[in-house]
Design a protein around this motif. Structure first.
Motif, PDB file in Angstrom:
ATOM      1  N   UNK A 176      -4.615   8.302   1.910  1.00 32.10           N
ATOM      2  CA  UNK A 176      -4.524   9.635   1.318  1.00 32.10           C
ATOM      3  C   UNK A 176      -3.464  10.456   2.082  1.00 32.10           C
ATOM      4  N   UNK A 177      -3.541  10.379   3.400  1.00 36.08           N
ATOM      5  CA  UNK A 177      -2.627  11.176   4.223  1.00 36.08           C
ATOM      6  C   UNK A 177      -1.201  10.606   4.204  1.00 36.08           C
ATOM      7  N   UNK A 178      -1.122   9.279   4.246  1.00 36.76           N
ATOM      8  CA  UNK A 178       0.207   8.652   4.240  1.00 36.76           C
ATOM      9  C   UNK A 178       0.937   8.907   2.925  1.00 36.76           C
ATOM     10  N   UNK A 179       0.209   8.785   1.816  1.00 34.20           N
ATOM     11  CA  UNK A 179       0.853   9.011   0.512  1.00 34.20           C
ATOM     12  C   UNK A 179       1.260  10.472   0.357  1.00 34.20           C
ATOM     13  N   UNK A 215       5.013  11.892  -0.228  1.00 32.74           N
ATOM     14  CA  UNK A 215       5.406  12.746  -1.367  1.00 32.74           C
ATOM     15  C   UNK A 215       6.062  14.027  -0.864  1.00 32.74           C
ATOM     16  N   UNK A 216       5.492  14.576   0.225  1.00 30.65           N
ATOM     17  CA  UNK A 216       6.069  15.804   0.783  1.00 30.65           C
ATOM     18  C   UNK A 216       7.480  15.547   1.315  1.00 30.65           C
ATOM     19  N   UNK A 217       7.686  14.360   1.883  1.00 30.29           N
ATOM     20  CA  UNK A 217       9.008  14.041   2.421  1.00 30.29           C
ATOM     21  C   UNK A 217      10.031  13.984   1.286  1.00 30.29           C
ATOM     22  N   UNK A 218       9.642  13.399   0.153  1.00 31.05           N
ATOM     23  CA  UNK A 218      10.539  13.341  -1.005  1.00 31.05           C
ATOM     24  C   UNK A 218      10.821  14.764  -1.497  1.00 31.05           C
ATOM     25  N   UNK A 219       9.777  15.573  -1.503  1.00 28.43           N
ATOM     26  CA  UNK A 219       9.931  16.971  -1.938  1.00 28.43           C
ATOM     27  C   UNK A 219      10.909  17.724  -1.013  1.00 28.43           C
ATOM     28  N   UNK A 220      10.744  17.524   0.297  1.00 31.63           N
ATOM     29  CA  UNK A 220      11.645  18.183   1.252  1.00 31.63           C
ATOM     30  C   UNK A 220      13.094  17.777   1.000  1.00 31.63           C
ATOM     31  N   UNK A 246       0.822  -1.215   0.000  1.00 35.50           N
ATOM     32  CA  UNK A 246       0.000   0.000   0.000  1.00 35.50           C
ATOM     33  C   UNK A 246       0.858   1.268   0.000  1.00 35.50           C
ATOM     34  N   UNK A 247       2.151   1.085  -0.282  1.00 34.78           N
ATOM     35  CA  UNK A 247       3.070   2.218  -0.266  1.00 34.78           C
ATOM     36  C   UNK A 247       3.709   2.429  -1.631  1.00 34.78           C
ATOM     37  N   UNK A 288      13.483  14.364  11.926  1.00 39.88           N
ATOM     38  CA  UNK A 288      12.301  14.070  12.723  1.00 39.88           C
ATOM     39  C   UNK A 288      11.081  13.861  11.822  1.00 39.88           C
ATOM     40  N   UNK A 289      11.011  14.617  10.735  1.00 38.36           N
ATOM     41  CA  UNK A 289       9.903  14.428   9.787  1.00 38.36           C
ATOM     42  C   UNK A 289       9.938  12.993   9.250  1.00 38.36           C
ATOM     43  N   UNK A 290      11.138  12.509   8.957  1.00 38.52           N
ATOM     44  CA  UNK A 290      11.271  11.129   8.468  1.00 38.52           C
ATOM     45  C   UNK A 290      10.784  10.143   9.530  1.00 38.52           C
ATOM     46  N   UNK A 291      11.138  10.375  10.794  1.00 34.68           N
ATOM     47  CA  UNK A 291      10.673   9.482  11.883  1.00 34.68           C
ATOM     48  C   UNK A 291       9.154   9.496  11.994  1.00 34.68           C
ATOM     49  N   UNK A 292       8.556  10.694  11.925  1.00 34.17           N
ATOM     50  CA  UNK A 292       7.103  10.786  12.077  1.00 34.17           C
ATOM     51  C   UNK A 292       6.388  10.055  10.939  1.00 34.17           C
ATOM     52  N   UNK A 293       6.926  10.225   9.730  1.00 31.26           N
ATOM     53  CA  UNK A 293       6.323   9.539   8.585  1.00 31.26           C
ATOM     54  C   UNK A 293       6.403   8.026   8.778  1.00 31.26           C
ATOM     55  N   UNK A 294       7.574   7.536   9.146  1.00 27.35           N
ATOM     56  CA  UNK A 294       7.742   6.090   9.336  1.00 27.35           C
ATOM     57  C   UNK A 294       6.789   5.576  10.408  1.00 27.35           C
ATOM     58  N   UNK A 295       6.697   6.311  11.517  1.00 34.44           N
ATOM     59  CA  UNK A 295       5.834   5.849  12.617  1.00 34.44           C
ATOM     60  C   UNK A 295       4.359   5.830  12.200  1.00 34.44           C
ATOM     61  N   UNK A 296       3.964   6.802  11.370  1.00 30.65           N
ATOM     62  CA  UNK A 296       2.569   6.825  10.908  1.00 30.65           C
ATOM     63  C   UNK A 296       2.267   5.618  10.027  1.00 30.65           C
TER      64      UNK A 296
END
Lengths: 136, 532
Positions: free
Chosen positions: B427-430, B434-439, B157-158, B456-464
């Motif tokens: 929707x939110x995870x994708x 995408x925003x993480x790749x953009x950053x 799903x990713x 930290x953004x990377x950690x939050x994304x992974x945890x979500x």
């Protein structure tokens, strides 16, 4: 932000789509339900699904294992489908044993492959992608 | 000479349930229970077998989130405190049952000595470092440890954001290298969920194999000649082992399988629910909500109401476990003799289970495992235990087939993680991915505070992305927790995104969430660089 639609696989018979429509688009098509054009790229066929005005996702019963799909998001106005966004492609899983009995083998050497063309049953497919990769 | 092989794979996993913001947190207890009932009993079994020179092989996933919990100082400290309270309760129980419930007195004494032993193993033998002990078993050649996706993200799903898949795989492998000092050969696909897009990333990271649900191999194309008795090789170059159906059912099924035997301990009848409120209050939820304590006096008994369960007898239960181990061995001998008939290589019967089944759900499971290894080493010579990578090294000629997308969840595909109860999260995870790749594209060489915020953004994304949240939303219990975890991490990610883009990083807030969500301290956000 722009109009977009994303497609996901659920099982051999169902896929799931979610979409974003920017507010200008919603305004232009106010009162009209978004329509999904579900295209079976394997069979080269398609059908339309009328969602409802407020929907932003849909579970779609495609009933076709092992087939590739793409969905266009749009509106039907005056009998004409107007595409606003096109999804990614997805392939549904198979739900049965394959009837392809070809046998190809490789020697697995932890990262290093030595290819064996195995013709036990006298079946060969010179064009097979598996065999092509040995030339890499 | 053996005719074939059995490969037991225990998948040990918990989501990252660390909550420093509260003195007591119910979901942290998942971890404490698993340590007491599963991980330490398994350590005890492995240690005993090694000391007595019993030949055995086993494979375990220790997921990166679990390894992170095991290595966290706060969690280690809290676990000791949890055990001390449990020992205190078990001592009170010895006294209480002596006077008031003599039918449970022996079992109460058993718990007292069991928990004291767990404490002693944890503090003296392991010195609080469970990861180090498992590593020792790997280094001595008895245990093969494999890794998994960083936070057990549901990878099929990713695939809409390939960089997200790559990051889950790469961060999981980096965590493994850090803790175990070498690259893993096997990769546990979270929920055994497979789709062909994963192969590219796994191959690139040097992964030799993964494990699939039975029909991931049976429905492969072309048809695998030896069903699940041999691995197949995906066109992407990774070997896939399929779960053996027969042995799975014998252990896994709560109704037909061994764990449902009437002599075994009943999981749901616990003194946390049964005893007088004032007596049990210090050992349940601080808000007075009754929860399980881990002390259980009843056996499954039969198909009867919880109130009609009969007293548990540990000795009788253990003798059942021994019989069941003998039965399992006998069935594998038959199965392997039969399967080896028409094969070029000896067959492999691969049996993957959730590790927490052993001990936590099926209390007698670790003893069953010990009996199985002991018996198999002296009472038969039809099969040997093997790890998947040993099998690959011995029998490297593998049929090339495309595995079928599948999972080990209900109905065998991806529905458990994508249905009306949880479809809203993707929707939110994708979008966050995408925003993480953009950053990462925009801030290629961030320094100082900006880099901290990106990491930290990377950690939050992974945890979500943990598959556990979608699973819990579907299961219908503890749903609020799973929804909150998803929303919290997505909220934190989105705020970080805005703060980074607008160059307004809120340092205090960043320090606080870095303290709360401290997983993967060495992460480098550039793992999300755009895929070429």
């Amino acid at each position: 932000m722009e109009n977009s639609i994303t497609l996901m696989v659920r099982d051999p018979f169902w896929v799931f789509a979610y979409w974003e429509l920017v507010s200008e688009t919603r305004k232009v098509f106010k009162g009209i339900p978004p329509v999904l054009k579900v295209k079976n790229l394997t069979e080269k066929s398609y059908c339309f699904i009328y969602t409802n005005e407020f929907a932003d996702n849909w579970h779609i019963e495609v009933e076709k294992p092992g087939s590739t799909f793409e969905v266009e998001l749009g509106y039907i106005v005056d009998g004409v489908f107007q595409t606003l966004a096109v999804s990614n492609k997805v392939t549904t899983p198979r739900n049965s044993v394959s009837n392809n009995f070809e046998e190809y083998y490789r020697i697995f050497r932890n990262d290093v492959f030595q290819v064996l063309k195995f013709l036990e049953k006298g079946i060969t497919s010179p064009g097979s992608e598996y065999l092509k990769s040995e030339d890499d | 000479m053996e005719k074939g092989y059995v490969s037991l794979v225990l998948h040990a996993h918990l989501p990252y349930v660390r909550h420093p913001e509260h003195e007591f947190f119910l979901e942290e207890k998942w971890y404490y229970e698993a340590v007491t009932e599963t991980y330490i009993p398994l350590i005890k079994v492995f240690d005993a077998l090694i000391r007595e020179d019993v030949d055995f092989r086993i494979t375990m996933t220790l997921t990166p989130t679990l390894v992170s919990l095991m290595s966290d100082e706060l969690i280690q400290k809290r676990y000791k405190h949890y055990l001390e309270k449990l020992i205190e309760l078990s001592e009170k129980e010895v006294e209480r049952t002596r006077l008031h419930q003599p039918e449970f007195h022996d079992t109460a004494k058993f718990y007292r000595s069991l928990f004291s032993e767990v404490y002693q193993i944890y503090t003296d033998y392991c010195k609080g470092n469970l990861v180090g002990v498992f590593k020792r078993f790997q280094d001595s050649g008895h245990l093969e440890i494999i890794t998994s996706a960083a936070t057990h993200g549901f990878l099929p799903h990713m695939v809409q954001v390939p960089e997200a898949v790559r990051a889950q795989i790469k961060v999981g492998i980096d965590s493994y290298i850090k803790h175990f000092g070498k690259r893993p050969r096997g990769f546990w696909l979270p929920e055994c969920a497979y789709t062909s897009e994963l192969d590219e990333f796994l191959k690139k990271e040097g992964i030799s194999y993964y494990i699939l649900e039975t029909h991931g191999v049976l429905f492969a194309d072309p048809k695998p000649k030896y069903a699940t008795f041999a691995p197949i090789l995906s066109p992407g170059g990774v070997a896939a082992f399929g779960r053996d159906i027969e042995s799975s059912k014998q252990v896994w099924s709560a109704t037909e399988g061994y764990p449902g035997d009437y002599e075994y301990r009943e999981f749901y009848r616990d003194i946390g629910h049964d005893l007088d409120f004032d007596y049990i209050k210090p050992y349940i939820h601080p808000d007075g909500i009754r929860i399980q304590t881990g002390i259980k006096y009843y056996k499954i008994t039969g198909k009867v109401d919880l109130k009609d369960k009969q007293p548990y007898n540990y000795k009788r239960a253990i003798s059942k476990a021994e019989k069941h181990a003998g039965n399992f061995m006998f069935n594998r001998e038959h199965q392997i003799r039969y399967a080896s008939g028409g094969m070029d290589n000896p067959p492999i019967v691969l049996c993957p289970y959730d590790a927490e089944l052993f001990g936590h759900w099926w209390f007698e499971g670790p003893k069953w495992l010990e009996f199985l290894f002991r018996k198999a080493s002296k009472d038969q010579n039809t099969f040997k235990f093997i790890t998947p990578s040993e099998y690959l090294d011995k029998y490297p000629k593998i049929q090339i087939c495309s595995p079928n997308p599948s999972s080990w969840g209900n109905k065998g595909y991806f529905e458990v993680w994508l249905n009306k109860n949880n479809d809203w999260i993707y929707r939110h995870l994708h979008q966050a991915a995408r925003k993480m790749v953009e950053l990462t594209e925009r801030f290629k060489d961030a320094r100082g505070l900006q880099r901290d915020a990106l990491n930290q953004a990377a950690r939050e994304l992974l945890l979500a992305q943990s598959s556990d949240w979608a699973f819990i939303m579907d299961s219908g219990t503890m749903v609020e927790y799973a929804v909150k975890r998803t929303k919290d991490h997505i909220y934190r990610f989105n705020k970080l995104y805005e703060d980074i883009v607008n160059n307004k990083i809120d340092e205090n807030w960043l320090r606080n969430i870095t303290y709360l969500d401290n997983i993967f301290p060495d992460i480098d956000y550039r793992v999300y660089q755009k895929k070429s």
